[in-house]
Design a protein around this motif. Structure first.
Motif, PDB file in Angstrom:
ATOM      1  N   GLY A 130       0.827  -1.186   0.000  1.00 17.15           N
ATOM      2  CA  GLY A 130       0.000   0.000   0.000  1.00 17.15           C
ATOM      3  C   GLY A 130       0.869   1.247   0.000  1.00 17.15           C
ATOM      4  N   ASN A 131       0.478   2.228   0.764  1.00 16.65           N
ATOM      5  CA  ASN A 131       1.228   3.487   0.810  1.00 16.65           C
ATOM      6  C   ASN A 131       2.681   3.244   1.183  1.00 16.65           C
ATOM      7  OD1 ASN A 131      -0.175   2.751   3.314  1.00 16.65           O
ATOM      8  ND2 ASN A 131       0.981   4.417   4.209  1.00 16.65           N
ATOM      9  N   ARG A 132       3.561   3.984   0.544  1.00 14.25           N
ATOM     10  CA  ARG A 132       4.994   3.795   0.739  1.00 14.25           C
ATOM     11  C   ARG A 132       5.547   4.872   1.664  1.00 14.25           C
ATOM     12  NH1 ARG A 132       7.240   0.235  -2.806  1.00 14.25           N
ATOM     13  NH2 ARG A 132       5.879  -0.456  -4.472  1.00 14.25           N
ATOM     14  N   GLY A 133       6.362   4.435   2.593  1.00 15.03           N
ATOM     15  CA  GLY A 133       7.065   5.370   3.444  1.00 15.03           C
ATOM     16  C   GLY A 133       8.524   5.409   3.034  1.00 15.03           C
ATOM     17  N   SER A 134       9.375   5.872   3.923  1.00 22.47           N
ATOM     18  CA  SER A 134      10.803   5.883   3.648  1.00 22.47           C
ATOM     19  C   SER A 134      11.330   4.455   3.673  1.00 22.47           C
ATOM     20  CB  SER A 134      11.528   6.718   4.704  1.00 22.47           C
ATOM     21  OG  SER A 134      12.917   6.496   4.637  1.00 22.47           O
ATOM     22  N   LYS A 135      12.251   4.136   2.756  1.00 18.03           N
ATOM     23  CA  LYS A 135      12.817   2.783   2.730  1.00 18.03           C
ATOM     24  C   LYS A 135      13.642   2.513   3.974  1.00 18.03           C
ATOM     25  CE  LYS A 135      12.727   1.203  -1.945  1.00 18.03           C
ATOM     26  NZ  LYS A 135      13.455   0.441  -2.960  1.00 18.03           N
ATOM     27  N   ARG A 136      14.071   3.570   4.639  1.00 16.32           N
ATOM     28  CA  ARG A 136      14.866   3.384   5.845  1.00 16.32           C
ATOM     29  C   ARG A 136      13.987   3.198   7.080  1.00 16.32           C
ATOM     30  NH1 ARG A 136      19.815   7.800   5.246  1.00 16.32           N
ATOM     31  NH2 ARG A 136      20.658   6.997   3.274  1.00 16.32           N
ATOM     32  N   GLU A 137      12.697   3.415   6.904  1.00 10.20           N
ATOM     33  CA  GLU A 137      11.782   3.313   8.037  1.00 10.20           C
ATOM     34  C   GLU A 137      11.590   1.854   8.438  1.00 10.20           C
ATOM     35  OE1 GLU A 137       7.237   4.775   9.191  1.00 10.20           O
ATOM     36  OE2 GLU A 137       7.908   4.738   7.102  1.00 10.20           O
ATOM     37  N   LYS A 138      11.714   1.572   9.709  1.00  9.75           N
ATOM     38  CA  LYS A 138      11.449   0.234  10.216  1.00  9.75           C
ATOM     39  C   LYS A 138       9.956   0.097  10.474  1.00  9.75           C
ATOM     40  CE  LYS A 138      15.916  -0.826  12.341  1.00  9.75           C
ATOM     41  NZ  LYS A 138      16.596  -1.271  13.580  1.00  9.75           N
ATOM     42  N   ILE A 139       9.366  -0.914   9.880  1.00  6.72           N
ATOM     43  CA  ILE A 139       7.926  -1.114  10.003  1.00  6.72           C
ATOM     44  C   ILE A 139       7.658  -2.442  10.698  1.00  6.72           C
ATOM     45  CG2 ILE A 139       5.725  -1.232   8.786  1.00  6.72           C
ATOM     46  CD1 ILE A 139       7.020   0.232   6.457  1.00  6.72           C
ATOM     47  N   PHE A 140       6.842  -2.368  11.726  1.00  5.79           N
ATOM     48  CA  PHE A 140       6.414  -3.563  12.443  1.00  5.79           C
ATOM     49  C   PHE A 140       4.971  -3.866  12.036  1.00  5.79           C
ATOM     50  CE2 PHE A 140       9.897  -1.890  14.846  1.00  5.79           C
ATOM     51  CZ  PHE A 140      10.544  -2.986  15.371  1.00  5.79           C
ATOM     52  N   TYR A 141       4.722  -5.118  11.710  1.00  6.83           N
ATOM     53  CA  TYR A 141       3.410  -5.491  11.192  1.00  6.83           C
ATOM     54  C   TYR A 141       2.658  -6.409  12.151  1.00  6.83           C
ATOM     55  CZ  TYR A 141       4.879  -3.808   6.550  1.00  6.83           C
ATOM     56  OH  TYR A 141       5.298  -3.040   5.490  1.00  6.83           O
ATOM     57  N   LYS A 142       1.343  -6.305  12.056  1.00  5.40           N
ATOM     58  CA  LYS A 142       0.488  -7.325  12.659  1.00  5.40           C
ATOM     59  C   LYS A 142      -0.392  -7.896  11.561  1.00  5.40           C
ATOM     60  CE  LYS A 142      -3.420  -4.443  14.197  1.00  5.40           C
ATOM     61  NZ  LYS A 142      -4.259  -4.057  15.370  1.00  5.40           N
ATOM     62  N   VAL A 143      -0.875  -9.110  11.772  1.00  6.18           N
ATOM     63  CA  VAL A 143      -1.663  -9.815  10.767  1.00  6.18           C
ATOM     64  C   VAL A 143      -3.109  -9.385  10.851  1.00  6.18           C
ATOM     65  CG1 VAL A 143      -2.376 -12.078   9.912  1.00  6.18           C
ATOM     66  CG2 VAL A 143      -0.077 -11.768  10.875  1.00  6.18           C
TER      67      VAL A 143
END
Length: 235
Positions: A130-143
């Motif tokens: 979906g929407n893109r943030g900074s490639k350096r941004e650490k993203i934590f996901y939940k299902v």
């Protein structure tokens, strides 16, 4: 397993994706992925070269010097060693019951996939971000919900490898199981993730079993596909 962020400007950071592996029991609505993962493109840049051009100089270790010369890469350089590693990966013997090939053109990828799946009626799937943030941004996901088990069990998986031209390492296995998994990032990103489970994982690197705290060959091992990795199958 690791993939370069960018061949052209990359040559720098690597995305370590060990934390993208899991067991089927660990993925259910509400489950949280313990570490940040990146599902963005693993290799950015070029498109496939025309088939006639690719076949004129096969992607093979016998042609390494010509490949380096073609792309003005110094022998012995870091880039040259990365290409050698990719060539070795493409030419390595494959496990019993599996098949593999390296595709250097879209036509060769499709032709080989048709041969492996036994039909010209193909469906290709991948992870959709979906929407893109900074490639350096650490993203934590939940299902999110629902987690959908795909009906197909035969896939040809194609993964981009390090090369100045586009090359995909494609392989089959005796049995796969696919899942469509919605992911919700802590930054608001929505992802329609594709995950594949290997039910014959005895040839996997032992580090994956150690990480999952299971004995080798006793359990299926699953992994998310990054957005430029492809899963071909029958509709």
């Amino acid at each position: 397993m690791e993939y370069p962020v960018n061949w052209n400007s990359g040559r720098r950071a690597y995305i370590h994706i060990l934390n993208m592996f899991f067991q089927p029991k660990d993925i259910y609505p509400g489950a949280k992925i313990k570490e940040a993962i990146s599902l963005d493109r693993s290799i950015v840049g070029n498109a496939f070269i025309p088939r006639i051009e690719a076949e004129a100089m096969p992607f093979h270790s016998n042609n390494l010097s010509q490949l380096l010369n073609r792309y003005s890469i110094e022998p012995g350089s870091k880039e040259a060693k990365q290409i050698q590693k990719s060539l070795s990966h493409c030419e390595a013997p494959f496990p019993k019951g599996a098949k593999q090939f390296c595709a250097t053109s879209l036509e060769s990828m499709i032709d080989n996939t048709i041969s492996e799946l036994g039909t010209p009626n193909l469906q290709v799937m991948s992870t959709v971000l979906g929407n893109r943030g900074s490639k350096r941004e650490k993203i934590f996901y939940k299902v999110g919900s629902p987690v959908v088990e795909l009906p197909q069990e035969k896939f040809v998986l194609c993964h981009p490898v390090v090369s100045p031209q586009v090359v995909f390492y494609c392989h089959t296995a005796p049995k796969f199981k696919g899942y469509a998994i919605p992911l919700e990032g802590n930054n608001g990103r929505k992802v329609n993730a594709l995950a594949i489970c290997h039910y014959d994982a005895k040839d996997f690197n032992p580090v994956f079993f150690e990480m999952l705290n299971v004995k080798p060959s006793t359990m299926p091992i699953c992994h998310f596909l990054m957005e430029d990795h492809l899963a071909w199958t029958r509709p």
